[in-house]
Design a protein around this motif. Structure first.
Motif, mmCIF file in Angstrom:
data_model
loop_
_atom_site.group_PDB
_atom_site.id
_atom_site.type_symbol
_atom_site.label_atom_id
_atom_site.label_comp_id
_atom_site.label_asym_id
_atom_site.label_seq_id
_atom_site.Cartn_x
_atom_site.Cartn_y
_atom_site.Cartn_z
ATOM 1 N N LEU A 1 2.341 1.736 -3.450
ATOM 2 C CA LEU A 1 1.340 2.191 -4.425
ATOM 3 C C LEU A 1 0.923 3.645 -4.180
ATOM 4 O O LEU A 1 0.684 4.389 -5.130
ATOM 5 C CB LEU A 1 0.132 1.263 -4.403
ATOM 6 N N ILE A 2 0.857 4.040 -2.924
ATOM 7 C CA ILE A 2 0.501 5.438 -2.622
ATOM 8 C C ILE A 2 1.563 6.386 -3.164
ATOM 9 O O ILE A 2 1.246 7.381 -3.814
ATOM 10 C CB ILE A 2 0.293 5.639 -1.103
ATOM 11 N N TYR A 3 2.818 6.076 -2.906
ATOM 12 C CA TYR A 3 3.890 6.931 -3.433
ATOM 13 C C TYR A 3 3.897 6.944 -4.959
ATOM 14 O O TYR A 3 4.127 7.975 -5.583
ATOM 15 C CB TYR A 3 5.253 6.493 -2.898
ATOM 16 N N ALA A 4 3.629 5.791 -5.567
ATOM 17 C CA ALA A 4 3.577 5.738 -7.033
ATOM 18 C C ALA A 4 2.423 6.574 -7.567
ATOM 19 O O ALA A 4 2.553 7.252 -8.592
ATOM 20 C CB ALA A 4 3.437 4.290 -7.493
ATOM 21 N N ALA A 5 1.288 6.553 -6.862
ATOM 22 C CA ALA A 5 0.107 7.304 -7.304
ATOM 23 C C ALA A 5 0.335 8.809 -7.274
ATOM 24 O O ALA A 5 -0.292 9.548 -8.037
ATOM 25 C CB ALA A 5 -1.097 6.940 -6.441
ATOM 26 N N ILE A 6 1.237 9.266 -6.404
ATOM 27 C CA ILE A 6 1.515 10.709 -6.358
ATOM 28 C C ILE A 6 2.834 11.035 -7.064
ATOM 29 O O ILE A 6 3.498 12.020 -6.776
ATOM 30 C CB ILE A 6 1.506 11.248 -4.905
ATOM 31 N N ASP A 7 3.176 10.169 -8.028
ATOM 32 C CA ASP A 7 4.312 10.379 -8.922
ATOM 33 C C ASP A 7 5.649 10.565 -8.216
ATOM 34 O O ASP A 7 6.450 11.419 -8.600
ATOM 35 C CB ASP A 7 4.045 11.564 -9.866
ATOM 36 N N ASP B 1 0.832 -1.211 0.000
ATOM 37 C CA ASP B 1 0.000 0.000 0.000
ATOM 38 C C ASP B 1 0.864 1.258 0.000
ATOM 39 O O ASP B 1 0.574 2.213 -0.726
ATOM 40 C CB ASP B 1 -0.942 0.012 1.197
ATOM 41 N N TYR C 1 0.629 0.765 -11.730
ATOM 42 C CA TYR C 1 1.139 2.022 -11.185
ATOM 43 C C TYR C 1 2.558 2.334 -11.661
ATOM 44 O O TYR C 1 3.194 3.255 -11.161
ATOM 45 C CB TYR C 1 1.110 1.980 -9.655
ATOM 46 N N THR D 1 -0.757 -5.187 -9.182
ATOM 47 C CA THR D 1 -1.089 -3.789 -9.477
ATOM 48 C C THR D 1 0.149 -2.902 -9.522
ATOM 49 O O THR D 1 0.070 -1.761 -9.977
ATOM 50 C CB THR D 1 -2.091 -3.218 -8.448
#
Length: 118
Positions: A26-32, A23, A71, A67
């Motif tokens: 993925l969070i860090y990846a989602a905020i580029d 998680d 991402y 996933t």
């Protein structure tokens, strides 16, 4: 952009630690952010294909690991010694990984702005 490394050392069957690391990644990846994930010791077993934790009463996070590709997390590293210890081959893993020996792991850690151990 900051370089961030998430490190996992716990078995995927040891509570939610792998899920928390996934998680976080993925969070860090989602905020580029430039996020990498290093799996050490028994944590490498989280990447083995065809597993399920449902019979242990744990959430099945093994499918969620796929996933990482969605991402664009391409920097997934595993420990060379752990890979050998658990007799894993690249074909047995659910995502593409880069295998690192101990000096390479240390170099990777030194290159990061932030290191999160989960």
């Amino acid at each position: 952009m900051k370089k961030i490394l998430a490190i996992s050392t716990s078995s995927p069957f040891d509570g939610q630690k792998i899920r928390d690391a996934l998680d976080t990644t993925l969070i860090y990846a989602a905020i580029d952010q430039n996020i990498s994930w290093l799996l050490l010791d028994s944590a490498v077993l989280a990447l083995k294909k065809g597993q399920s934790a449902a019979h242990l009463g744990l959430k099945d996070h093994f499918k969620a690991i796929k996933t990482l590709e969605i991402y664009d997390v391409e920097q997934v590293y595993i420990c060379e010694q752990a890979k050998a210890k658990y007799h894993l081959t690249d074909d047995q893993l659910s995502v593409n990984v880069i295998t690192l020996n101990k000096p390479q792991q240390q170099a990777l850690i030194q290159q990061q702005d932030f290191v999160v151990t989960l």
